[in-house]
Design an enzyme around this catalytic site. Structure first.
Site, PDB file in Angstrom:
ATOM      1  N   CYS A  89       0.747  -1.502  -0.111  1.00 14.24           N
ATOM      2  CA  CYS A  89      -0.183  -0.225   0.061  1.00 14.24           C
ATOM      3  C   CYS A  89       0.967   1.353   0.366  1.00 14.24           C
ATOM      4  CB  CYS A  89      -0.725  -0.164   1.128  1.00 14.24           C
ATOM      5  SG  CYS A  89      -1.874   1.787   1.014  1.00 14.24           S
ATOM      6  N   CYS A 119      -1.314   1.594  -4.054  1.00 16.20           N
ATOM      7  CA  CYS A 119      -2.157   2.546  -3.115  1.00 16.20           C
ATOM      8  C   CYS A 119      -1.721   3.968  -2.633  1.00 16.20           C
ATOM      9  CB  CYS A 119      -3.041   2.533  -1.702  1.00 16.20           C
ATOM     10  SG  CYS A 119      -3.215   0.818  -1.061  1.00 16.20           S
ATOM     11  N   TYR A 178      -8.708  -3.148 -11.870  1.00 12.49           N
ATOM     12  CA  TYR A 178      -9.141  -2.000 -11.211  1.00 12.49           C
ATOM     13  C   TYR A 178      -6.841  -1.189 -11.881  1.00 12.49           C
ATOM     14  CZ  TYR A 178      -6.738  -2.300  -6.409  1.00 12.49           C
ATOM     15  OH  TYR A 178      -6.260  -3.054  -5.480  1.00 12.49           O
ATOM     16  N   GLU A 219     -26.198  15.575  -4.213  1.00 15.08           N
ATOM     17  CA  GLU A 219     -27.511  15.850  -3.824  1.00 15.08           C
ATOM     18  C   GLU A 219     -28.890  14.828  -4.123  1.00 15.08           C
ATOM     19  OE1 GLU A 219     -29.854  19.460  -5.317  1.00 15.08           O
ATOM     20  OE2 GLU A 219     -27.983  19.901  -6.203  1.00 15.08           O
TER      21      GLU A 219
HETATM   22  C1  LIG Z   1      -0.729  -0.734  -7.755  1.00 10.68           C
HETATM   23  C2  LIG Z   1      -1.837  -0.801  -6.655  1.00 10.68           C
HETATM   24  C3  LIG Z   1      -3.023  -0.266  -5.628  1.00 10.68           C
HETATM   25  C4  LIG Z   1      -3.532  -0.622  -5.066  1.00 10.68           C
HETATM   26  N1  LIG Z   1      -4.932   0.370  -4.535  1.00 10.68           N
HETATM   27  C5  LIG Z   1      -5.641   0.046  -3.233  1.00 10.68           C
HETATM   28  C6  LIG Z   1      -6.162   1.464  -3.138  1.00 10.68           C
HETATM   29  O1  LIG Z   1      -5.952   1.959  -3.632  1.00 10.68           O
HETATM   30  N2  LIG Z   1      -7.285   1.113  -1.888  1.00 10.68           N
HETATM   31  C7  LIG Z   1      -6.953  -0.031  -1.396  1.00 10.68           C
HETATM   32  O2  LIG Z   1      -7.498  -0.538  -0.072  1.00 10.68           O
HETATM   33  N3  LIG Z   1      -6.057  -0.816  -1.829  1.00 10.68           N
HETATM   34  C8  LIG Z   1      -4.937  -0.483  -2.699  1.00 10.68           C
HETATM   35  N4  LIG Z   1      -3.977  -1.728  -3.096  1.00 10.68           N
HETATM   36  C9  LIG Z   1      -4.347  -2.926  -2.231  1.00 10.68           C
HETATM   37  C10 LIG Z   1      -3.049  -2.962  -1.088  1.00 10.68           C
HETATM   38  O3  LIG Z   1      -2.376  -2.557  -1.546  1.00 10.68           O
HETATM   39  C11 LIG Z   1      -3.178  -4.726  -0.506  1.00 10.68           C
HETATM   40  O4  LIG Z   1      -4.731  -4.768   0.244  1.00 10.68           O
HETATM   41  C12 LIG Z   1      -2.335  -3.953   0.779  1.00 10.68           C
HETATM   42  O5  LIG Z   1      -1.259  -4.124   0.543  1.00 10.68           O
HETATM   43  C13 LIG Z   1      -2.070  -5.447   1.418  1.00 10.68           C
HETATM   44  O6  LIG Z   1      -1.841  -5.842   2.679  1.00 10.68           O
HETATM   45  P1  LIG Z   1      -0.912  -7.363   3.597  1.00 10.68           P
HETATM   46  O7  LIG Z   1      -0.095  -6.250   4.509  1.00 10.68           O
HETATM   47  O8  LIG Z   1      -1.811  -8.170   2.997  1.00 10.68           O
HETATM   48  O9  LIG Z   1       0.173  -6.991   2.157  1.00 10.68           O
HETATM   49  P2  LIG Z   1       1.194  -6.192   2.251  1.00 10.68           P
HETATM   50  O10 LIG Z   1       0.810  -4.397   2.053  1.00 10.68           O
HETATM   51  O11 LIG Z   1       1.480  -6.038   0.866  1.00 10.68           O
HETATM   52  O12 LIG Z   1       2.824  -6.926   2.913  1.00 10.68           O
HETATM   53  C14 LIG Z   1       2.800  -7.473   2.614  1.00 10.68           C
HETATM   54  C15 LIG Z   1       4.887  -7.476   3.173  1.00 10.68           C
HETATM   55  O13 LIG Z   1       5.160  -9.183   3.394  1.00 10.68           O
HETATM   56  C16 LIG Z   1       6.755  -8.842   3.218  1.00 10.68           C
HETATM   57  N5  LIG Z   1       7.477  -9.890   2.873  1.00 10.68           N
HETATM   58  C17 LIG Z   1       6.698 -11.151   2.333  1.00 10.68           C
HETATM   59  N6  LIG Z   1       6.749 -12.402   2.175  1.00 10.68           N
HETATM   60  C18 LIG Z   1       7.879 -12.196   3.370  1.00 10.68           C
HETATM   61  C19 LIG Z   1       8.771 -12.866   4.134  1.00 10.68           C
HETATM   62  N7  LIG Z   1       8.963 -13.657   4.079  1.00 10.68           N
HETATM   63  N8  LIG Z   1       9.220 -12.849   5.426  1.00 10.68           N
HETATM   64  C20 LIG Z   1       9.651 -11.320   5.025  1.00 10.68           C
HETATM   65  N9  LIG Z   1       9.129 -10.157   4.777  1.00 10.68           N
HETATM   66  C21 LIG Z   1       8.090 -10.808   4.294  1.00 10.68           C
HETATM   67  C22 LIG Z   1       6.564  -7.711   2.059  1.00 10.68           C
HETATM   68  O14 LIG Z   1       7.346  -6.929   0.962  1.00 10.68           O
HETATM   69  C23 LIG Z   1       5.567  -6.934   2.360  1.00 10.68           C
HETATM   70  O15 LIG Z   1       6.356  -5.305   2.322  1.00 10.68           O
HETATM   71  C24 LIG Z   1      -3.419  -2.267  -4.259  1.00 10.68           C
HETATM   72  C25 LIG Z   1      -2.321  -2.773  -4.757  1.00 10.68           C
HETATM   73  C26 LIG Z   1      -1.494  -2.100  -6.007  1.00 10.68           C
HETATM   74  C27 LIG Z   1      -0.817  -3.219  -6.432  1.00 10.68           C
END
Ligand SMILES: Cc1cc2nc3c(=O)[nH]c(=O)nc-3n(C[C@H](O)[C@H](O)[C@H](O)COP(=O)(O)OP(=O)(O)OC[C@H]3O[C@@H](n4cnc5c(N)ncnc54)[C@H](O)[C@@H]3O)c2cc1C
Length: 452
Positions: free
Chosen positions: A43, A48, A178, A440
């Site tokens: 995010c 986002c 999206y 509205e």
């Molecule tokens: C281009 C784009 C636009 C988006 N726009 C929106 C939006 O406008 N509104 C919205 O609500 N959502 C949006 N999203 C979705 C949103 O970003 C995700 O739903 C959200 O970030 C999920 O959070 P999370 O904690 O599950 O995972 P993430 O935020 O993906 O975090 C997971 C973390 O785990 C780390 N990781 C992975 N494997 C390991 C490991 N084995 N050991 C240590 N670290 C690890 C990764 O490096 C990462 O930092 C968007 C996504 C994208 C790709």
């Protein structure tokens, strides 16, 4: 049995950071978190936040044109990607610092490394160090995937789009979800000539047909060359450009190709094989309503569970996990009626059922209006907006609301409260309109346009 920690969180994104800091800061649990990349996750670093800043950047050209129509003596200059990108990087550095500090200030021990599970209570960090924890929370998110076609390696994904050395002159965006549609609008607004291929019959599958139809029309009006029923067949390098052969017989040269054709959960290579944690068809971690896996000490939240892949949902799931495990208040996650916005141009805001889903469930009345909003109509634009309510015939409840309009994301957040509370069409009707605003119309829709 004693452990190094009460909780070990894998992944420092939206869900993981929230769960770790609340468990440590508010319940006094001893918590550690491992993040292999940048704190803040998808995010904040590649989703986002940078995307929304790019949406803002891309909208100014149109605003300057509209300002001219309102009498301002100004000329749109050129967009300087280098200037914007430099500021974007600084902002992301600042935000990453905020996330690191939140963890530190709440007493979470952090490891800047990859982590994987060894058993139900043990995590191994990439330097071989092992840590034990009473509970393990997997919050590793997801990642984009490219399709398996010849030359796919020449294309980028949403991860790389924020790091382009320069803006392309001509760009192909592949996909109809999206992310594809948002970036088509962003690039178009920044002055890039954008072509978009989507293999399906209409973009934004799963959303209300009328709403996505309007978004699609307006995107074309804005100059995006949208080819539906079209996919990439193969790609090859030709000088500085990429030659793309399409399934519709077209052959064109682009400076950049971006695939926004799907994302997969980061659940592989976590050491889950043999532990008893169940994986679903897409490779997602299967959990119950409390985000607990089949192994009682292991929980998973956010995109890695592929329930509703949105930041506020990952955060909710993290909070519910802490309530359940550390506050003794079993809290199932409520995934019903989640309002959401698509930052296309025009923007779309939606909550509840689409007309198609609602009609399949029960008899409904559709209230809708589409019109040219005052601000852009005055500037001579033909842009239309849509306000739509889906109403149950049986109990008059508003089952869905769909808005296509500038600021639709802001509007749907508030409509979401009413819909979540179970508001009826008559509750909307007895609310006095705010005048003159686009929204509205939502409280002045008198007659249904049809029954379904
Ligand atoms: C281009 C784009 C636009 C988006 N726009 C929106 C939006 O406008 N509104 C919205 O609500 N959502 C949006 N999203 C979705 C949103 O970003 C995700 O739903 C959200 O970030 C999920 O959070 P999370 O904690 O599950 O995972 P993430 O935020 O993906 O975090 C997971 C973390 O785990 C780390 N990781 C992975 N494997 C390991 C490991 N084995 N050991 C240590 N670290 C690890 C990764 O490096 C990462 O930092 C968007 C996504 C994208 C790709």
């Amino acid at each position: 049995m004693s452990f190094d920690y009460d909780l070990f969180v894998i992944g420092g994104g939206s869900g993981g950071v929230r769960a770790a800091r609340v468990a440590a800061g508010e319940t006094g649990a001893k918590v550690a978190l491992a993040e292999e990349d940048r704190y803040g996750g998808t995010c904040v670093i590649r989703g986002c936040v940078p995307k929304k800043l790019m949406v803002f950047a891309s909208e100014y050209a149109g605003m300057v044109e509209d300002a001219q129509a309102y009498g301002w003596d100004i000329q749109p200059g050129a967009f300087d990607w280098d200037v914007f990108r430099g500021k974007l990087y600084k902002e992301l550095d600042r935000l990453e610092g905020v996330y690191r500090n939140i963890l530190k200030n709440n007493g979470v021990e952090t490891f800047d490394t990859r982590a994987r599970l060894v058993d139900a209570h043990t995590v191994e960090l990439s330097d071989g160090i092992r840590k034990s924890a009473k509970h393990i929370l997997i919050a590793t998110g997801g990642r984009p995937v490219k399709p398996e076609i010849k030359g796919a390696e020449l294309g980028i994904t949403s991860n790389e789009i924020f790091h382009l050395e320069k803006l392309p002159e001509r760009m192909l965006i592949v996909g109809g979800g999206y992310i594809a549609c948002e970036f088509a609008g962003i690039m178009n607004g920044m002055g890039v000539e954008v072509t978009q291929y989507y293999r399906g019959a209409q973009i934004l599958r799963g959303f209300d047909d009328e709403a996505r139809g309007l978004v699609s029309e307006e995107m074309c009006q804005n100059g995006i060359k949208l080819h539906l029923g079209t996919n990439v067949l193969e790609m090859e390098r030709e000088g500085d450009r990429i030659r793309v052969k399409a399934t519709n017989g077209d052959e064109e040269l682009f400076d950049q190709v971006m695939f926004a054709t799907g994302r997969v959960p980061n659940a592989d290579d976590l050491g889950l094989e043999g532990l008893g944690v169940e994986l679903g068809r897409k490779g997602q971690i299967v959990v119950d309503e409390y985000s607990q896996t089949a192994v009682p000490s292991i929980y998973a939240i956010g995109d890695v569970t592929d329930r509703v892949n949105l930041t506020p949902v990952a955060i909710r799931e993290g909070m519910a996990f802490v309530d359940t495990v550390f506050r003794g208040k079993p809290t199932p996650v409520d995934h019903a009626l989640i309002p959401t916005a698509i930052f296309t141009q025009p923007e779309m805001g939606t909550v509840g059922l689409s007309e198609e889903e609602a009609a399949a469930q029960e008899p409904v009345e559709i209230y809708a209006t589409s019109f040219k909003p005052m601000q852009t109509a005055f500037a001579g634009r033909s842009q239309r907006v849509l306000m739509k309510l889906i109403v149950s015939k049986a109990n008059r409840r508003v089952l869905g609301c769909h808005i296509v309009a500038p600021g639709a994301g802001e509007m749907i957040q508030l409509v979401g409260i009413a819909v979540k509370m179970g508001a009826t069409k008559e509750d909307f009707d007895r609310t006095v309109a705010v005048h003159p605003v686009m929204a509205e119309e939502l409280v002045t829709l008198r007659q249904p346009v049809r029954s379904a």
